[in-house]
Design an enzyme around this catalytic site. Structure first.
Site, PDB file in Angstrom:
ATOM      1  N   GLY A 208      30.921  23.679   1.350  1.00 24.71           N
ATOM      2  CA  GLY A 208      29.474  23.815   1.383  1.00 24.71           C
ATOM      3  C   GLY A 208      28.850  22.855   2.381  1.00 24.71           C
ATOM      4  N   THR A 209      29.430  21.667   2.496  1.00 18.34           N
ATOM      5  CA  THR A 209      28.920  20.699   3.471  1.00 18.34           C
ATOM      6  C   THR A 209      29.036  21.245   4.890  1.00 18.34           C
ATOM      7  OG1 THR A 209      29.485  18.844   2.047  1.00 18.34           O
ATOM      8  CG2 THR A 209      29.210  18.366   4.381  1.00 18.34           C
TER       9      THR A 209
ATOM     10  N   HIS B 205      32.126  26.256  -5.430  1.00 20.24           N
ATOM     11  CA  HIS B 205      32.442  25.557  -6.682  1.00 20.24           C
ATOM     12  C   HIS B 205      31.198  25.287  -7.529  1.00 20.24           C
ATOM     13  CE1 HIS B 205      31.152  21.377  -5.587  1.00 20.24           C
ATOM     14  NE2 HIS B 205      31.345  21.832  -4.364  1.00 20.24           N
TER      15      HIS B 205
ATOM     16  N   CYS C   3      24.764  12.938  -4.722  1.00 23.25           N
ATOM     17  CA  CYS C   3      25.624  13.256  -3.586  1.00 23.25           C
ATOM     18  C   CYS C   3      26.583  12.129  -3.263  1.00 23.25           C
ATOM     19  CB  CYS C   3      24.777  13.593  -2.372  1.00 23.25           C
ATOM     20  SG  CYS C   3      23.367  12.505  -2.135  1.00 23.25           S
TER      21      CYS C   3
END
Length: 370
Positions: A70-71, A192, A315
């Site tokens: 996702g990053t 996820h 985060c």
């Protein structure tokens, strides 16, 4: 897993993902760029994953790319829009409560301007639009909902008033759990977070939007990605997404009741602040901060009683750094706990959690003489 209350960090694997992954591992190993039979089979599975994901999200298949995380989807989405707009400028305007993946990417690329939020974590729309209207702005970044406190952001409203400036939406906290907001030029999701495998990101680039890769090219089928796609994982992510979307109304209603129960219990604790919008929020997460208590100690004490929760900045939680999200909101930045109920969290688990919470908080305060 009983007592797992950190689904905002990572949702347990959905049964649909588990079943698909087992089947796809045997058939999706080959490089989908090649021309032989196993490669054609892998390409077919990858195309199916793309079509299933597009259908679940209400977008076109050619707007969907799979990334390694996702990053990575965030980096490519945000920086790709910025690179394509380099003649207009290089500045990125973003909300102060964006995820660190957005903040790091924006700062790595060049000048930035962050825009404040109110006490619930919602961005100041008028200030954001004023910042976006200044010369030299390449792109605006605004998350669909906040990953720490759950507050939804007015993405569609902002997008309709931006004029020609593209909008990047980090949708990882909400993708699958809620419909995508309107108006984004590019968006990012992470498997996820909805019960798919880790290591699969989803990058969406709206058809007709100018996007240029900010990184060296790779001779792949999909020009927006690099490297050999994990075809079985992408297919499992798509299967989980399809299942989550099909059941989300029922799951969200149940999760909202569970979170309301936790919010009420946390509110009843002395010197405790529950943060985030109480209504216009994601259904599955709640954050509260306890004065005079260390967040790391809270996590360990609750873990010892069988409950897995998060603390610190969502985060960078492993470092227990104070949350930049809570700081921007003007909320307590220490002693905070983020609870994320999972798809299969039960009312009994939540009742056991709220039963031990006062004892844990009081015990930690007693240790420091309070």
């Amino acid at each position: 897993m009983s007592g797992y209350l950190d689904a905002a960090s990572s949702e347990p694997l959905h049964p649909a993902a588990r079943d698909t992954l087992r089947a796809a591992v045997e058939a999706g190993y080959a490089d989908p760029r090649r021309l032989h039979g196993p490669a054609r089979r892998a390409r077919m599975l990858l195309d199916r994953a793309r079509e299933t994901t597009a259908e679940a999200l209400g977008v076109r298949p050619d707007e969907v790319s799979f990334t390694g995380s996702g990053t990575e989807a965030v980096h490519r989405g945000l920086l790709g829009l910025r690179t394509a707009r380099r003649r207009a400028g290089d500045r990125v305007v973003h909300a102060a409560v964006e995820h660190s993946a957005v903040l790091h990417a924006a700062r790595w690329a060049g000048p930035v301007e962050d825009v404040g939020v109110d006490g619930s974590g919602r961005v100041d729309v008028e200030e954001l639009l004023r910042a976006a209207g200044r010369p030299g702005v390449a792109v605006v970044a605004l998350q669909s909902a906040n990953h720490e406190v759950g507050t939804r952001q007015p993405v569609a409203e902002v997008a309709t008033r931006l004029g020609g400036v593209p909008l990047f939406a980090d949708a990882r906290a909400s993708m699958g759990r809620e419909p995508l907001p309107d108006g984004w030029s590019a968006a990012a999701g992470s498997s996820h977070h909805w019960g798919g495998p880790a290591g699969v990101g989803v990058l969406l680039v709206r058809k007709g939007v100018r996007w240029t890769s900010p990184f060296p090219p790779d001779d792949r089928v999909d020009e927006r990605t690099t490297g050999h796609e994990d075809v079985p994982a992408a297919l499992a992510a798509a299967a989980a997404l399809q299942a989550v979307v099909a059941e989300r109304d029922e799951v969200a209603a149940r999760q909202r009741r569970l979170v309301d129960r936790i919010r009420a219990a946390a509110t009843a604790l002395p010197d405790t602040e529950v943060v985030g919008d109480p209504v216009d929020r994601l259904p599955h997460l709640v954050t509260f901060s306890c004065l005079y208590v260390d967040g790391e100690a809270l996590v360990h004490a609750l873990d010892a009683r069988g409950f897995a929760v998060a603390s610190g900045s969502a985060c960078t939680s492993s470092t227990f750094e104070p949350s930049h999200v809570l700081a921007a909101m003007g909320a307590l930045t220490h002693g905070n706990v983020r609870v994320g109920v999972a798809r299969d969290t039960t009312a009994d688990e939540v009742e056991r959690f709220v039963a031990v919470l006062p004892e844990v908080v009081a015990g930690l305060r007693a240790e420091v003489g309070l």
